[in-house]
Motif scaffolding. Structure first.
Motif, PDB file in Angstrom:
ATOM      1  N   GLY A 138      -3.989   7.808 -13.962  1.00 23.40           N
ATOM      2  CA  GLY A 138      -4.097   6.561 -14.649  1.00 23.40           C
ATOM      3  C   GLY A 138      -3.075   5.443 -14.697  1.00 23.40           C
ATOM      4  N   ARG A 139      -1.859   5.719 -14.072  1.00 24.83           N
ATOM      5  CA  ARG A 139      -0.909   4.994 -14.273  1.00 24.83           C
ATOM      6  C   ARG A 139      -0.684   4.310 -12.622  1.00 24.83           C
ATOM      7  N   VAL A 140      -0.059   3.228 -12.577  1.00 29.67           N
ATOM      8  CA  VAL A 140       0.468   2.469 -11.384  1.00 29.67           C
ATOM      9  C   VAL A 140       1.760   2.150 -11.611  1.00 29.67           C
ATOM     10  N   TYR A 141       2.368   1.578 -10.802  1.00 26.76           N
ATOM     11  CA  TYR A 141       3.570   1.088 -10.901  1.00 26.76           C
ATOM     12  C   TYR A 141       3.599  -0.259 -10.048  1.00 26.76           C
ATOM     13  N   VAL A 142       4.564  -1.509 -10.730  1.00 29.64           N
ATOM     14  CA  VAL A 142       4.389  -2.727 -10.062  1.00 29.64           C
ATOM     15  C   VAL A 142       5.755  -2.740  -9.519  1.00 29.64           C
ATOM     16  N   SER A 143       6.033  -2.793  -8.076  1.00 31.21           N
ATOM     17  CA  SER A 143       7.485  -2.646  -7.735  1.00 31.21           C
ATOM     18  C   SER A 143       7.793  -3.807  -6.861  1.00 31.21           C
ATOM     19  N   SER A 144       9.071  -4.179  -6.685  1.00 27.58           N
ATOM     20  CA  SER A 144       9.305  -5.254  -6.008  1.00 27.58           C
ATOM     21  C   SER A 144      10.742  -5.236  -5.408  1.00 27.58           C
TER      22      SER A 144
END
Length: 172
Positions: free
Chosen positions: A50-56
């Motif tokens: 249920g978890r995602v990461y927003v990466s940049s």
């Protein structure tokens, strides 16, 4: 085309789409883009479905950020790229090709033969933490893309998708 004449693609409501360099598996990195001066995207958590990461990663400075969809900082992004950012770079290379990603991020192309070499070139310059303010915008774009997947199949045009690129050939 300085004489005011428009090319065929400029007259149409579609744009050419460059096919992926290689097929991608969307389970780990469902969303990746080169936009706003960054390589950015959404990466699935390895431990919580249920978890995602927003990466940049920022072009030129390689400043990076990684946080959950709830804006909690990634535990692995302390002083260097975390596994989420490494996965994002790998999928970007699959989607766009190593040359295009290196050019966009302003990485010296001599040593960038694959995703690992590209990541090594960026981390050798000791990038620091970047601005995580864009995470909300990136996640919103990802959710907007997901919403289109929930629409029932139809051949009727969607007005809000008129701008969307297509791979069909445009007749002259």
């Amino acid at each position: 085309m300085g004489d005011g004449a428009l090319s065929v693609w400029e007259k149409s409501s579609t744009a050419r789409v460059v096919p992926p360099a290689r097929p991608r598996k969307l389970a780990k990195v469902p969303f990746v883009e080169l936009a706003d001066g960054r390589l950015q995207g959404v990466v699935s958590s390895g431990s919580d479905i249920g978890r995602v990461y927003v990466s940049s990663v920022a072009a030129g400075s390689y400043a990076f950020s990684c946080s959950t969809n709830n804006n909690r900082p990634c535990g692995g992004a302390h002083g260097s790229f975390c596994n989420h950012i490494r996965a994002l770079v790998g999928e970007a290379v699959l989607q766009y090709g190593v040359e295009r990603v290196a050019r966009y991020l302003k990485v010296d192309a001599e040593d960038t033969t694959d995703a690992h070499a590209l990541t090594s070139a960026m981390t050798s310059s000791r990038p620091g933490p970047g601005d995580s303010a864009a995470a909300a915008q990136v996640f919103s774009r990802f959710l907007r893309h997901l919403a289109y997947l929930e629409l029932p199949p139809t051949t009727t045009p969607l007005p809000e998708m008129q701008w969307f690129p297509t791979t069909r050939a445009v007749a002259a």
